[in-house]
Design a protein around this motif. Structure first.
Motif, mmCIF file in Angstrom:
data_model
loop_
_atom_site.group_PDB
_atom_site.id
_atom_site.type_symbol
_atom_site.label_atom_id
_atom_site.label_comp_id
_atom_site.label_asym_id
_atom_site.label_seq_id
_atom_site.Cartn_x
_atom_site.Cartn_y
_atom_site.Cartn_z
ATOM 1 N N THR A 148 0.782 -1.231 0.000
ATOM 2 C CA THR A 148 0.000 0.000 0.000
ATOM 3 C C THR A 148 0.817 1.286 0.000
ATOM 4 O O THR A 148 0.279 2.328 -0.333
ATOM 5 C CB THR A 148 -0.949 0.034 1.220
ATOM 6 O OG1 THR A 148 -0.171 -0.024 2.413
ATOM 7 C CG2 THR A 148 -1.927 -1.119 1.185
ATOM 8 N N ARG B 133 -9.420 3.885 -5.520
ATOM 9 C CA ARG B 133 -8.930 2.516 -5.287
ATOM 10 C C ARG B 133 -9.034 2.127 -3.816
ATOM 11 O O ARG B 133 -9.421 1.018 -3.494
ATOM 12 C CB ARG B 133 -7.481 2.375 -5.761
ATOM 13 C CG ARG B 133 -7.384 2.021 -7.223
ATOM 14 C CD ARG B 133 -5.990 1.597 -7.586
ATOM 15 N NE ARG B 133 -5.379 2.709 -8.307
ATOM 16 C CZ ARG B 133 -4.105 3.042 -8.256
ATOM 17 N NH1 ARG B 133 -3.279 2.375 -7.505
ATOM 18 N NH2 ARG B 133 -3.645 4.054 -8.939
ATOM 19 N N ARG B 134 -8.673 3.053 -2.944
ATOM 20 C CA ARG B 134 -8.733 2.778 -1.502
ATOM 21 C C ARG B 134 -10.175 2.533 -1.067
ATOM 22 O O ARG B 134 -10.457 1.602 -0.328
ATOM 23 C CB ARG B 134 -8.121 3.954 -0.734
ATOM 24 C CG ARG B 134 -8.158 3.852 0.765
ATOM 25 C CD ARG B 134 -7.349 2.706 1.326
ATOM 26 N NE ARG B 134 -6.002 2.624 0.848
ATOM 27 C CZ ARG B 134 -4.933 3.092 1.454
ATOM 28 N NH1 ARG B 134 -5.052 3.696 2.596
ATOM 29 N NH2 ARG B 134 -3.740 2.942 0.923
ATOM 30 N N ARG C 129 -11.357 -0.860 -2.304
ATOM 31 C CA ARG C 129 -10.759 -1.927 -1.499
ATOM 32 C C ARG C 129 -11.452 -2.027 -0.147
ATOM 33 O O ARG C 129 -11.744 -3.119 0.336
ATOM 34 C CB ARG C 129 -9.260 -1.675 -1.314
ATOM 35 C CG ARG C 129 -8.546 -2.851 -0.688
ATOM 36 C CD ARG C 129 -7.043 -2.656 -0.524
ATOM 37 N NE ARG C 129 -6.399 -1.972 -1.613
ATOM 38 C CZ ARG C 129 -5.591 -0.918 -1.465
ATOM 39 N NH1 ARG C 129 -5.334 -0.433 -0.271
ATOM 40 N NH2 ARG C 129 -5.025 -0.357 -2.496
ATOM 41 N N MET C 130 -11.747 -0.889 0.463
ATOM 42 C CA MET C 130 -12.423 -0.888 1.762
ATOM 43 C C MET C 130 -13.857 -1.408 1.638
ATOM 44 O O MET C 130 -14.338 -2.110 2.532
ATOM 45 C CB MET C 130 -12.384 0.508 2.384
ATOM 46 C CG MET C 130 -10.987 0.935 2.806
ATOM 47 S SD MET C 130 -10.924 2.615 3.437
ATOM 48 C CE MET C 130 -11.530 2.346 5.094
#
Length: 178
Positions: A94, A128-129, A132-133
């Protein structure tokens, strides 16, 4: 092996078992994903500690009070080692600096500043974060488009980190931006 030496090495044995389990799960069941494979590895290490400590007690290697005290210490040490392992794995996945260095290494002609900015634009990184979360059910998008905490485990980790910063570094950090 003397029981005392075994009990001293339990957190290290559990960490190795954690790593082997995590790597195996990640390679054998790729759809599980990195985060869940890390959870599986961590839980397997906890289970191994429990099995070893129960075995030590049942074999008559130590008194119950000693087994309980040493088990508690071994779990604390293992939790710390497990956290370091988790942080080490996620650092390479990350951290933008690490990813940028890998991309520069793979780009034979190098990358221009403009190319780097295109690859690392803020909106894309946040998108993207968030995806993903959402995938990991750490946050949930409601019908009105607002995001809310989904899995309280991540919140527990965040609160634990705030507490650790306060205890270790003497820094008071708030989870809420004022």
């Amino acid at each position: 092996m003397h029981i005392g030496y075994l009990q001293l090495s339990v957190p290290i044995i559990a960490l190795l078992f954690n790593a082997l389990t995590q790597i195996s799960f990640y390679k054998i069941i790729p759809r599980l994903g990195l985060l869940k494979s890390e959870y599986a590895g961590f839980i397997s290490g906890c289970f191994l500690i429990l099995v070893i400590e129960v075995w030590i007690f049942l074999s008559g290697g130590a008194a119950l009070s000693n087994v309980i005290a040493i088990s508690a210490v071994n779990f604390i040490i293992y939790f710390c080692l497990g956290f370091l392992y988790f942080a080490f794995i996620n650092l390479g996945e990350t951290a933008i600096r690490i990813r940028l260095l890998r991309e520069l290494l793979n780009a034979k002609e190098g990358l221009s500043f403009k190319e780097i900015l295109c690859r690392y634009n803020t909106n894309e990184i946040i998108e993207r974060r968030i995806k993903r979360m959402e995938k990991n059910r750490q946050i949930i998008c409601m019908n009105d488009g607002s995001y809310h905490i989904g899995n309280n485990f991540l919140l527990l980790i965040a609160k634990t980190m705030v507490l650790l910063k306060l205890v270790i570094l003497g820094k008071k950090v708030s989870l809420v931006k004022k």
